[in-house]
Design a protein around this motif. Structure first.
Motif, PDB file in Angstrom:
ATOM      1  N   ALA A 103       4.489  -1.304  -4.866  1.00 41.60           N
ATOM      2  CA  ALA A 103       3.054  -1.078  -5.034  1.00 41.60           C
ATOM      3  C   ALA A 103       2.469  -2.051  -6.050  1.00 41.60           C
ATOM      4  O   ALA A 103       1.403  -2.650  -5.821  1.00 41.60           O
ATOM      5  CB  ALA A 103       2.805   0.369  -5.466  1.00 41.60           C
ATOM      6  N   GLN A 162      -8.027  -7.318   0.849  1.00 44.03           N
ATOM      7  CA  GLN A 162      -9.481  -7.398   0.783  1.00 44.03           C
ATOM      8  C   GLN A 162     -10.012  -8.677   1.423  1.00 44.03           C
ATOM      9  O   GLN A 162     -11.220  -8.853   1.542  1.00 44.03           O
ATOM     10  CB  GLN A 162      -9.929  -7.357  -0.689  1.00 44.03           C
ATOM     11  CG  GLN A 162      -9.537  -6.087  -1.413  1.00 44.03           C
ATOM     12  CD  GLN A 162     -10.183  -4.848  -0.800  1.00 44.03           C
ATOM     13  OE1 GLN A 162     -11.394  -4.842  -0.542  1.00 44.03           O
ATOM     14  NE2 GLN A 162      -9.385  -3.819  -0.552  1.00 44.03           N
ATOM     15  N   ARG A 166      -2.428  -2.396   3.478  1.00 45.52           N
ATOM     16  CA  ARG A 166      -3.385  -1.376   3.024  1.00 45.52           C
ATOM     17  C   ARG A 166      -4.378  -1.919   2.008  1.00 45.52           C
ATOM     18  O   ARG A 166      -5.520  -1.469   1.937  1.00 45.52           O
ATOM     19  CB  ARG A 166      -2.628  -0.193   2.406  1.00 45.52           C
ATOM     20  CG  ARG A 166      -1.955   0.722   3.409  1.00 45.52           C
ATOM     21  CD  ARG A 166      -0.883   1.582   2.758  1.00 45.52           C
ATOM     22  NE  ARG A 166      -1.336   2.301   1.592  1.00 45.52           N
ATOM     23  CZ  ARG A 166      -1.564   3.610   1.543  1.00 45.52           C
ATOM     24  NH1 ARG A 166      -1.398   4.348   2.629  1.00 45.52           N
ATOM     25  NH2 ARG A 166      -1.939   4.196   0.422  1.00 45.52           N
ATOM     26  N   GLY A 167      -3.922  -2.891   1.200  1.00 41.60           N
ATOM     27  CA  GLY A 167      -4.771  -3.343   0.100  1.00 41.60           C
ATOM     28  C   GLY A 167      -5.481  -4.653   0.327  1.00 41.60           C
ATOM     29  O   GLY A 167      -6.213  -5.113  -0.561  1.00 41.60           O
ATOM     30  N   ARG A 188      -0.185  -5.375  -5.494  1.00 42.82           N
ATOM     31  CA  ARG A 188      -1.423  -5.549  -6.267  1.00 42.82           C
ATOM     32  C   ARG A 188      -1.473  -6.928  -6.914  1.00 42.82           C
ATOM     33  O   ARG A 188      -2.512  -7.597  -6.918  1.00 42.82           O
ATOM     34  CB  ARG A 188      -1.542  -4.450  -7.336  1.00 42.82           C
ATOM     35  CG  ARG A 188      -1.980  -3.110  -6.796  1.00 42.82           C
ATOM     36  CD  ARG A 188      -2.383  -2.165  -7.918  1.00 42.82           C
ATOM     37  NE  ARG A 188      -1.236  -1.763  -8.729  1.00 42.82           N
ATOM     38  CZ  ARG A 188      -0.486  -0.689  -8.484  1.00 42.82           C
ATOM     39  NH1 ARG A 188      -0.756   0.067  -7.440  1.00 42.82           N
ATOM     40  NH2 ARG A 188       0.532  -0.390  -9.263  1.00 42.82           N
ATOM     41  N   HIS A 235       2.030  -1.966   1.763  1.00 40.73           N
ATOM     42  CA  HIS A 235       1.077  -2.028   0.650  1.00 40.73           C
ATOM     43  C   HIS A 235       0.151  -3.230   0.785  1.00 40.73           C
ATOM     44  O   HIS A 235      -1.048  -3.134   0.472  1.00 40.73           O
ATOM     45  CB  HIS A 235       1.832  -2.094  -0.679  1.00 40.73           C
ATOM     46  CG  HIS A 235       2.328  -0.769  -1.168  1.00 40.73           C
ATOM     47  ND1 HIS A 235       1.491   0.230  -1.598  1.00 40.73           N
ATOM     48  CD2 HIS A 235       3.584  -0.279  -1.283  1.00 40.73           C
ATOM     49  CE1 HIS A 235       2.197   1.284  -1.976  1.00 40.73           C
ATOM     50  NE2 HIS A 235       3.479   0.997  -1.788  1.00 40.73           N
ATOM     51  N   LEU A 238      -1.939  -9.691  -4.090  1.00 39.88           N
ATOM     52  CA  LEU A 238      -3.298  -9.703  -3.546  1.00 39.88           C
ATOM     53  C   LEU A 238      -4.317 -10.125  -4.597  1.00 39.88           C
ATOM     54  O   LEU A 238      -5.361 -10.679  -4.270  1.00 39.88           O
ATOM     55  CB  LEU A 238      -3.647  -8.318  -2.997  1.00 39.88           C
ATOM     56  CG  LEU A 238      -2.813  -7.868  -1.791  1.00 39.88           C
ATOM     57  CD1 LEU A 238      -3.119  -6.414  -1.444  1.00 39.88           C
ATOM     58  CD2 LEU A 238      -3.070  -8.768  -0.595  1.00 39.88           C
ATOM     59  N   TYR A 251       4.957   6.412  -1.432  1.00 40.58           N
ATOM     60  CA  TYR A 251       3.796   6.031  -2.235  1.00 40.58           C
ATOM     61  C   TYR A 251       3.809   6.758  -3.577  1.00 40.58           C
ATOM     62  O   TYR A 251       3.757   8.000  -3.621  1.00 40.58           O
ATOM     63  CB  TYR A 251       2.509   6.351  -1.485  1.00 40.58           C
ATOM     64  CG  TYR A 251       2.374   5.598  -0.186  1.00 40.58           C
ATOM     65  CD1 TYR A 251       2.243   4.215  -0.172  1.00 40.58           C
ATOM     66  CD2 TYR A 251       2.389   6.269   1.043  1.00 40.58           C
ATOM     67  CE1 TYR A 251       2.131   3.511   1.019  1.00 40.58           C
ATOM     68  CE2 TYR A 251       2.266   5.569   2.237  1.00 40.58           C
ATOM     69  CZ  TYR A 251       2.144   4.191   2.217  1.00 40.58           C
ATOM     70  OH  TYR A 251       2.035   3.495   3.403  1.00 40.58           O
TER      71      TYR A 251
END
Length: 514
Positions: free
Chosen positions: A479, A45, A42-43, A483, A39, A486, A84
């Protein structure tokens, strides 16, 4: 010895894009650690390096999914095992992509209702991590670190950035802006019987303290009588391992109530009794309402399992609403009954256990182990039968401790756990379910302060939730944790120099004793 490189930027990538990337260290590459890493990759930025530290297993497998025994199957149907939460058919598509067409052994791909092997699921999680690594943006990198984490130190220098340092068994130090403890499950502790004969018995090779030690289980005499402590799913797996290796001797499983996990059956969607604005405040209220709901479900043509499963999305809210004394009451009185209904056996597994009981090879004994003594041929066990009216002597070739994972961190002797507790960086939760953490995963120090840079997820962090051991709960936790990490709301990832040092330059003073 030269320092181990952290990562190698791909050819053609401007060096500036990797200038001082954020650093996250994840200790443990089982399901939780691998999925959290996926995760994060993938996330991401902004420039990020994820250090995934693993010692004992292939990444993605851990204890649960590293078993080579194909009869050790998931106790959740395939349709609910996606990694997921926002892509519920991900695991099914993976299963179907591996199907090579009809064969005598596999006439068709597994359906969503199948209970597939845990080894197969471990391969899936490995692919999930590999796919996330391959598809990660150019500024995000996974660094797999082979080593055993033994010690943790946090640092908050005056005028500098706080950081976390993880010391490995070979002397290297992994430094990061934040560390996530995804250390999974520990084997059960030996029973505390307080006798010299029992201590001698438990120190012998006749006592198998780790039920997942395949080599030890494989070395048992096929004709020996075996005793197993515990009658839950760990016992079930142990019995399957014994049967699969051709064990012929009698097997006695012992627990205080002698409760076996119940059998999975097909369920249908059902509406829980729970009203979003009215939560039960006692364990008795929960059980009364759940029993009434199950009776209504059966009267309407449903199975009781439908009513029980309908409550699952609300477990965390119910647990959070219960006062501490009610949580203690649940653990003392209701927990065994809850678990045999909640954590059920796959039908094919239930059939084999029922057959072993029917032919007399497997017996269930209600009682508790009072003493053990080493003999010339094995062990002599003294069992106090339930009710206290009688004692039974069992003479066995081996005793296997399958009482479940050890969640009481005061009894776990692993160096990493001792480091965390002795340094005051962490403390056990009051109910001894794991470490004391906030709902967002921040580890709570001995002084009661949540750490913004030392996090914990998975079974080690189930205290605020009660249910945090199965895939449907863990995948949502991972997940959401990614979030928050990040986004800088839990263990903020600040730019920092990557560092894995072959020879540590940081001092790790002796932990203070509490």
């Amino acid at each position: 010895m030269p320092a181990t490189p952290l990562f190698h930027p791909p050819v053609g990538t401007p060096p500036s894009s990797f200038n001082q990337p954020g650093q996250i260290a994840i200790v443990g590459a089982g399901f939780t650690g691998s999925l959290l890493a996926a995760h994060l990759l993938r996330g991401a930025q902004a420039p990020l390096v994820v250090h995934l530290i693993e010692y004992g297993h292939r990444p993605g497998t851990g204890v649960a999914y590293s078993t080579p025994n194909g009869t050790h199957v998931l106790n959740v149907r395939a349709y609910n095992m996606s990694a997921y939460p926002d892509d519920p058919r991900h695991f099914l598509r993976w299963l179907w992509s591996r199907a090579e067409g009809p064969t005598p052994d596999q006439p068709m791909p597994p359906s969503g209702h199948a209970f597939v092997s845990r080894a197969l699921y471990g391969a899936y999680i490995q692919d999930v991590l590999a796919e996330a690594q391959a598809e990660a943006p150019a500024h995000a990198r996974l660094n797999l670190v082979r080593g055993e984490a033994l010690d943790v130190r946090t640092e908050s220098p005056a005028g500098g950035r706080p950081s976390v340092h993880v010391r490995l068994g070979d002397g290297r130090v992994v430094s990061a802006d934040a560390a996530a403890l995804c250390i999974g499950n520990f084997p059960p502790s030996p029973p505390c019987l307080g006798s010299a004969t029992a201590d001698e018995a438990f120190a012998s090779d006749r006592f198998i303290g780790d039920p997942w030690d395949a080599a030890a289980i494989g070395g048992i005499d096929r004709d020996a009588a075996i005793a197993i402590l515990g009658t839950g799913l760990t016992m079930v797996d142990t019995v399957l391992s014994l049967l699969d290796q051709g064990h012929r001797g009698p097997i006695t499983a012992v627990s205080r109530r002698g409760l076996l996990p119940l059998r999975h059956e097909e369920t249908r969607p059902y509406t829980s009794f729970l009203h979003p604005d009215v939560l039960p405040s006692t364990v008795l209220d929960v059980l009364i309402a759940l029993k009434a709901d199950a009776r209504r479900a059966v009267a309407d043509g449903y199975d009781w399992r439908s009513a029980f499963d309908a409550l699952r999305p609300h477990h965390h809210r119910i647990w959070a609403h219960l006062p501490m004394e009610e949580r203690r009451r649940f653990l003392r009185h209701a927990r065994p009954f809850w678990e045999v209904h909640r954590h059920r056996m796959a039908p094919q597994v239930a059939d084999r256990i029922a057959a072993a009981r029917a032919d007399g090879q497997l017996s269930i004994l209600q009682g508790r182990l009072k003493d053990a003594a080493l003999t010339a041929g094995g062990l002599e066990l003294r069992i106090a039968e339930r009710g206290g009216a009688a004692e039974r002597l069992l003479t066995v070739g081996a005793l296997i401790n399958a009482t479940g994972t050890n969640c009481d961190y005061t009894r776990i002797r692993h160096p990493l756990v001792r480091s965390l507790l002795d340094r005051g960086l962490a403390r056990p939760d009051p109910l001894r379910l794991g470490l004391d953490v906030t709902e967002s995963g921040a580890v709570i120090a001995a002084d009661g302060t949540p750490s913004p840079r030392l996090l914990a997820f998975g079974p080690v962090a189930k205290a605020p939730f009660w249910e945090m051991t199965a895939v449907p709960e863990l995948r949502s936790q991972c997940a959401e944790a990614a979030r928050r990490i990040l986004g800088g709301t839990a263990g903020a990832v600040m730019p920092g120099q990557a560092a894995i040092q072959a020879v540590p330059t940081l001092e790790f003073p002796e932990p203070r004793r509490m």
